[in-house]
Design a protein around this motif. Structure first.
Motif, PDB file in Angstrom:
ATOM      1  N   TRP A  30       0.830  -1.200   0.000  1.00 12.69           N
ATOM      2  CA  TRP A  30       0.000   0.000   0.000  1.00 12.69           C
ATOM      3  C   TRP A  30       0.863   1.247   0.000  1.00 12.69           C
ATOM      4  O   TRP A  30       1.963   1.266   0.508  1.00 12.69           O
ATOM      5  CB  TRP A  30      -0.908   0.044   1.235  1.00 12.69           C
ATOM      6  N   ILE A  31       0.320   2.299  -0.602  1.00  6.08           N
ATOM      7  CA  ILE A  31       0.874   3.647  -0.525  1.00  6.08           C
ATOM      8  C   ILE A  31      -0.248   4.523   0.051  1.00  6.08           C
ATOM      9  O   ILE A  31      -1.326   4.601  -0.520  1.00  6.08           O
ATOM     10  CB  ILE A  31       1.261   4.197  -1.908  1.00  6.08           C
ATOM     11  N   ASP A 110      -9.196  -1.066 -15.080  1.00  6.02           N
ATOM     12  CA  ASP A 110      -9.093  -1.845 -13.850  1.00  6.02           C
ATOM     13  C   ASP A 110      -9.942  -1.201 -12.751  1.00  6.02           C
ATOM     14  O   ASP A 110     -10.423  -0.077 -12.878  1.00  6.02           O
ATOM     15  CB  ASP A 110      -7.648  -1.946 -13.381  1.00  6.02           C
ATOM     16  N   THR A 111     -10.101  -1.927 -11.656  1.00 10.39           N
ATOM     17  CA  THR A 111     -10.786  -1.421 -10.474  1.00 10.39           C
ATOM     18  C   THR A 111      -9.766  -1.260  -9.355  1.00 10.39           C
ATOM     19  O   THR A 111      -8.950  -2.153  -9.119  1.00 10.39           O
ATOM     20  CB  THR A 111     -11.904  -2.372 -10.014  1.00 10.39           C
ATOM     21  N   VAL A 112      -9.790  -0.115  -8.688  1.00 10.02           N
ATOM     22  CA  VAL A 112      -8.880   0.133  -7.580  1.00 10.02           C
ATOM     23  C   VAL A 112      -9.685   0.528  -6.352  1.00 10.02           C
ATOM     24  O   VAL A 112     -10.708   1.215  -6.458  1.00 10.02           O
ATOM     25  CB  VAL A 112      -7.853   1.225  -7.927  1.00 10.02           C
ATOM     26  N   ARG A 157      -5.553  14.126  -6.788  1.00 10.68           N
ATOM     27  CA  ARG A 157      -5.123  14.102  -5.386  1.00 10.68           C
ATOM     28  C   ARG A 157      -6.324  13.751  -4.520  1.00 10.68           C
ATOM     29  O   ARG A 157      -7.314  14.494  -4.474  1.00 10.68           O
ATOM     30  CB  ARG A 157      -4.556  15.459  -4.989  1.00 10.68           C
ATOM     31  N   TYR A 158      -6.235  12.611  -3.828  1.00 13.04           N
ATOM     32  CA  TYR A 158      -7.327  12.123  -3.002  1.00 13.04           C
ATOM     33  C   TYR A 158      -6.986  12.257  -1.518  1.00 13.04           C
ATOM     34  O   TYR A 158      -5.824  12.187  -1.122  1.00 13.04           O
ATOM     35  CB  TYR A 158      -7.616  10.654  -3.314  1.00 13.04           C
ATOM     36  N   VAL A 182      -3.202   9.778  -7.063  1.00 20.83           N
ATOM     37  CA  VAL A 182      -3.619   8.592  -7.809  1.00 20.83           C
ATOM     38  C   VAL A 182      -3.411   8.889  -9.291  1.00 20.83           C
ATOM     39  O   VAL A 182      -3.943   9.873  -9.812  1.00 20.83           O
ATOM     40  CB  VAL A 182      -5.098   8.249  -7.538  1.00 20.83           C
ATOM     41  N   THR A 183      -2.622   8.056  -9.960  1.00 17.18           N
ATOM     42  CA  THR A 183      -2.327   8.256 -11.377  1.00 17.18           C
ATOM     43  C   THR A 183      -2.787   7.041 -12.169  1.00 17.18           C
ATOM     44  O   THR A 183      -2.299   5.928 -11.949  1.00 17.18           O
ATOM     45  CB  THR A 183      -0.819   8.479 -11.612  1.00 17.18           C
TER      46      THR A 183
END
Length: 288
Positions: A30-31, A110-112, A157-158, A182-183
């Motif tokens: 994780w980041i 994709d799903t994140v 930016r989240y 998040v990119t």
């Protein structure tokens, strides 16, 4: 009669692009990483474990030749390997509230899932998620934000926030996490694999050290490299060290660059470099 061996390297010398660098892997992946997850950091790259230097908050922290270790202090970590340089930083936090993003390439389609986490000695309710200044979703009980079928527009930016109750102060107050970038990346299959020989010369003599480097000009990381000698796999990694060459090293060399795209790695792409011929011959020097 005396003799010598000369080895000829026949390959077009191309500019080295996309060279492999040192990577610092984090587990759980994780980041941002959080201290209470018992984080393990692993330093990957070229060279031996004895050539690794660890840094915390830009200071040399330990140099014991360890390829991995368990984190016991919050901070920003990097590692250095003599063969591939300095890694990008990894931050391990011990904040009250943290927004985590999976430590992998985020691709279109994709799903994140983003997770809002807090320490076990705290209580948080009314969690909200934001991209920039815009609220993405409000959840009274949920702690995760799912971005399904990602698009480039999901980049940003989240941060997350919530009403936090402290056991120490016995009061409720609004707290927010540090923002996380998040990119979302377009799919870039690996392409244009090339081999660069070193020393950069068309001719080397027996006993000279020779290094072959494989690189790609287009790719979505991570990329793995496999080396073929006369069609048979002989090594893995971006660098092939032949050492002191002799006639036994003669033959053709190729590298295969591979990347797996998609959340489950179900899209695999390969790029095969042009052949590099390493040819040996005997030449008479005549009588001494």
């Amino acid at each position: 009669m005396a003799g010598k061996v000369a080895l000829l390297l026949w390959a077009q010398t191309l500019e080295l692009a996309g060279a492999q660098t040192t990577q610092l892997l984090v587990e759980p992946p994780w980041i941002l990483a959080v201290l209470w997850d018992r984080v393990t950091l692993t330093c990957q790259g070229s060279g031996t474990a004895g050539d690794i230097t660890w840094y915390m908050d830009e200071w040399s922290w330990r140099q014991e030749g360890l390829g991995h270790f368990n984190v016991t202090k919050s901070g920003t970590y990097r590692c250095y390997r003599r063969g591939s340089g300095l890694s990008p930083p990894v931050t391990v936090l011990n904040d009250w509230l943290v927004l985590q993003v999976p430590a992998r390439l985020l691709l279109e389609g994709d799903t994140v899932t983003l997770r809002c986490r807090w320490r076990q000695d705290l209580s948080v309710t009314g969690v909200r998620f934001y991209r920039g200044n815009e609220e993405v979703r409000m959840s009274l009980n949920g702690t995760e934000l799912s971005l399904s079928r990602q698009q480039l527009s999901h980049s940003g930016r989240y941060r997350c926030g919530g009403q936090m109750h402290s056991c120490v102060s016995q009061s409720w107050e609004w707290r927010e996490s540090a923002p996380v970038t998040v990119t979302v990346t377009v799919h870039l299959p690996v392409a244009n694999a090339t081999i660069t020989p070193g020393p950069l010369s068309h001719q080397v003599h027996a006993g000279d050290p020779v290094t072959l480097r494989c690189s790609v000009q287009v790719d979505s990381a991570p990329v793995t490299f496999t080396w073929l000698h006369n069609g048979q796999e002989v090594a893995r990694g971006p660098v092939l060290e032949l050492g002191d060459v002799d006639v036994g090293h003669s033959g053709t060399y190729q590298c295969v660059a591979t990347n797996q795209l998609g959340q489950d790695g179900h899209r695999m792409f390969r790029a095969l470099s042009p052949e590099l011929a390493l040819e040996g011959y005997w030449g008479d020097l005549g009588e001494n």
